[in-house]
Design a protein around this motif. Structure first.
Motif, short mmCIF file in Angstrom:
data_model
loop_
_atom_site.label_atom_id
_atom_site.label_comp_id
_atom_site.label_asym_id
_atom_site.label_seq_id
_atom_site.Cartn_x
_atom_site.Cartn_y
_atom_site.Cartn_z
N LEU A 11 -22.56 -25.04 -111.53
CA LEU A 11 -21.82 -24.23 -112.49
C LEU A 11 -22.46 -24.28 -113.87
O LEU A 11 -22.61 -23.26 -114.55
CB LEU A 11 -20.36 -24.69 -112.55
N VAL A 12 -22.85 -25.50 -114.30
CA VAL A 12 -23.48 -25.66 -115.62
C VAL A 12 -24.80 -24.92 -115.68
O VAL A 12 -25.10 -24.21 -116.65
CB VAL A 12 -23.67 -27.15 -115.94
N ARG A 13 -25.61 -25.04 -114.63
CA ARG A 13 -26.92 -24.38 -114.63
C ARG A 13 -26.76 -22.86 -114.64
O ARG A 13 -27.53 -22.13 -115.29
CB ARG A 13 -27.73 -24.83 -113.42
N SER A 14 -25.74 -22.38 -113.94
CA SER A 14 -25.48 -20.94 -113.93
C SER A 14 -25.05 -20.46 -115.30
O SER A 14 -25.46 -19.39 -115.77
CB SER A 14 -24.41 -20.61 -112.88
N TRP A 15 -24.21 -21.26 -115.94
CA TRP A 15 -23.74 -20.91 -117.30
C TRP A 15 -24.91 -20.87 -118.28
O TRP A 15 -25.02 -19.98 -119.11
CB TRP A 15 -22.69 -21.92 -117.75
N ILE A 16 -25.81 -21.85 -118.17
CA ILE A 16 -26.96 -21.91 -119.07
C ILE A 16 -27.84 -20.68 -118.91
O ILE A 16 -28.32 -20.09 -119.89
CB ILE A 16 -27.77 -23.20 -118.83
N SER A 17 -28.07 -20.27 -117.67
CA SER A 17 -28.98 -19.15 -117.41
C SER A 17 -28.33 -17.79 -117.63
O SER A 17 -29.02 -16.76 -117.63
CB SER A 17 -29.51 -19.24 -115.97
N ALA A 18 -26.99 -17.80 -117.84
CA ALA A 18 -26.28 -16.53 -117.97
C ALA A 18 -26.55 -15.82 -119.29
O ALA A 18 -26.45 -14.60 -119.38
CB ALA A 18 -24.77 -16.75 -117.79
N HIS A 19 -26.91 -16.60 -120.33
CA HIS A 19 -27.12 -15.96 -121.64
C HIS A 19 -28.05 -16.83 -122.49
O HIS A 19 -27.94 -18.07 -122.47
CB HIS A 19 -25.77 -15.79 -122.35
N PRO A 20 -28.95 -16.24 -123.25
CA PRO A 20 -29.87 -17.03 -124.10
C PRO A 20 -29.14 -17.93 -125.09
O PRO A 20 -29.62 -19.02 -125.42
CB PRO A 20 -30.69 -15.95 -124.82
N ASP A 21 -27.99 -17.49 -125.59
CA ASP A 21 -27.25 -18.33 -126.53
C ASP A 21 -26.77 -19.60 -125.87
O ASP A 21 -26.67 -20.66 -126.51
CB ASP A 21 -26.06 -17.55 -127.10
N HIS A 22 -26.42 -19.49 -124.54
CA HIS A 22 -25.98 -20.68 -123.82
C HIS A 22 -27.13 -21.70 -123.73
O HIS A 22 -26.92 -22.90 -123.89
CB HIS A 22 -25.50 -20.31 -122.42
N GLN A 23 -28.32 -21.20 -123.42
CA GLN A 23 -29.48 -22.07 -123.32
C GLN A 23 -29.77 -22.75 -124.65
O GLN A 23 -30.04 -23.96 -124.71
CB GLN A 23 -30.71 -21.27 -122.87
#
Length: 323
Positions: free
Chosen positions: A28-40
């Protein structure tokens, strides 16, 4: 974008950084990170600060700091009746970690002792008197040097010596005065004494108080008017009585002889005047002298020796021969 990927529990990010998530949570965390550049970007910043916070002190609890911050923010939210987006919590956690880092760094740097500067006093052609940090007074003979810290440690006052020096040590039972010369250690509390090092030989003469001389775990205790001379290969420490005060010539400008053999006075004169006086006849070496020379010239002293012992003084090729 699904609601789960738009909003994620901030504590879950911390668990992920610590490697404590389940496989489903990690996905879930990895998906959230890759979902948007701001998340990364947000995650990378949090990761960097989280890693930095552990460099200074293992005793600081980052989680406790974050909990306190989160509780205070929650109280503020309840009063205002508003709900903040999860990324605001991430920045607040970062702020909390900054507080942790700042406190840890401050504790770290305050715990580091400032480097203690070593001072060296060295003489050339003339003796010199110097006062040490504890108030002790040392007089260095010509061509001698001492090294000592700018500030003595509480447990001891350590000195390194090359050449010759007379020490008048300020008493301090809690902090012994320790001199290292050659392979010999000299230890005192409060006393006055002379130390001379020449060609690997160490000589100690005590004027007042008690002095411990230590070599290879063997100890000799010297009292006033006692002397010890230790060569490099000596395995036994043998002390003797010192009757005269020739050792003091560079400090008092006096040569005090009390039934002193001629050879001993000649050695002191050569050291004091940088002369080359030789005893021409073996029978003269132990001729005794009882006399005091007070700041006299070398020629005057030689004339008095000549008249007292009824001998001749011959000067030749830079040498002075007593015969």
């Amino acid at each position: 974008m699904s609601p789960e990927l738009n909003h994620i529990n901030d504590d879950l990010l911390v668990k992920y950084l610590l490697g404590e998530t389940t496989q489903e949570e990690a996905l879930l965390v990895r998906s959230w990170i890759s979902a948007h550049p701001d998340h990364q970007k947000q995650f990378d910043q949090l990761k960097i600060i989280w890693q930095e916070s552990g460099k200074y002190s293992s005793s600081v609890n980052e989680n406790d700091a974050w909990v306190r911050f989160k509780n205070r923010i929650q109280q503020s939210q309840n009063k205002k009746g508003s709900v903040r987006k999860i990324y605001r919590y991430s920045w607040l956690r970062i702020a909390a970690l900054f507080v942790v880092i700042a406190g840890s760094a401050l504790a770290y740097f305050l715990s580091q002792k400032e480097p203690v500067q070593t001072l060296t006093v060295q003489t050339r052609s003339q003796p010199l008197t110097d006062t040490l940090p504890d108030g002790s007074v040392v007089t260095l003979n010509r061509n001698s040097a001492i090294s000592y810290p700018e500030k003595f440690a509480k447990e001891s006052r350590k000195i390194a010596l090359k050449g010759e020096a007379f020490f008048n040590v300020t008493p301090d039972k809690t902090s012994p005065f320790v001199i290292q010369v050659n392979d010999v250690t000299i230890r005192v509390v409060g006393t006055s004494f002379n130390v001379r090092s020449e060609k690997g030989t160490t000589e100690v003469i005590v004027e007042t108080g008690v002095v411990q001389v230590i070599k290879n775990q063997k100890v000799a205790e010297l009292h006033p008017k006692e002397r010890i001379q230790i060569d490099q290969n000596d395995s036994v420490l043998v002390k003797s009585v010192e009757k005269d005060q020739l050792y003091n010539y560079y400090r008092t400008k006096e040569f005090v002889c009390d039934n002193t053999p001629l050879w001993k006075l000649v050695n002191a004169l050569n050291a004091a005047y940088n002369s080359n006086i030789l005893i021409g006849r073996a029978s003269l070496r132990n001729q005794p002298l009882t006399v005091t020379f007070e700041d006299e010239s070398l020629d005057t002293i030689l004339n008095i020796i000549s008249e007292t012992l009824q001998i001749e003084v011959v000067k030749k090729n830079g040498q002075v021969i007593l015969q």
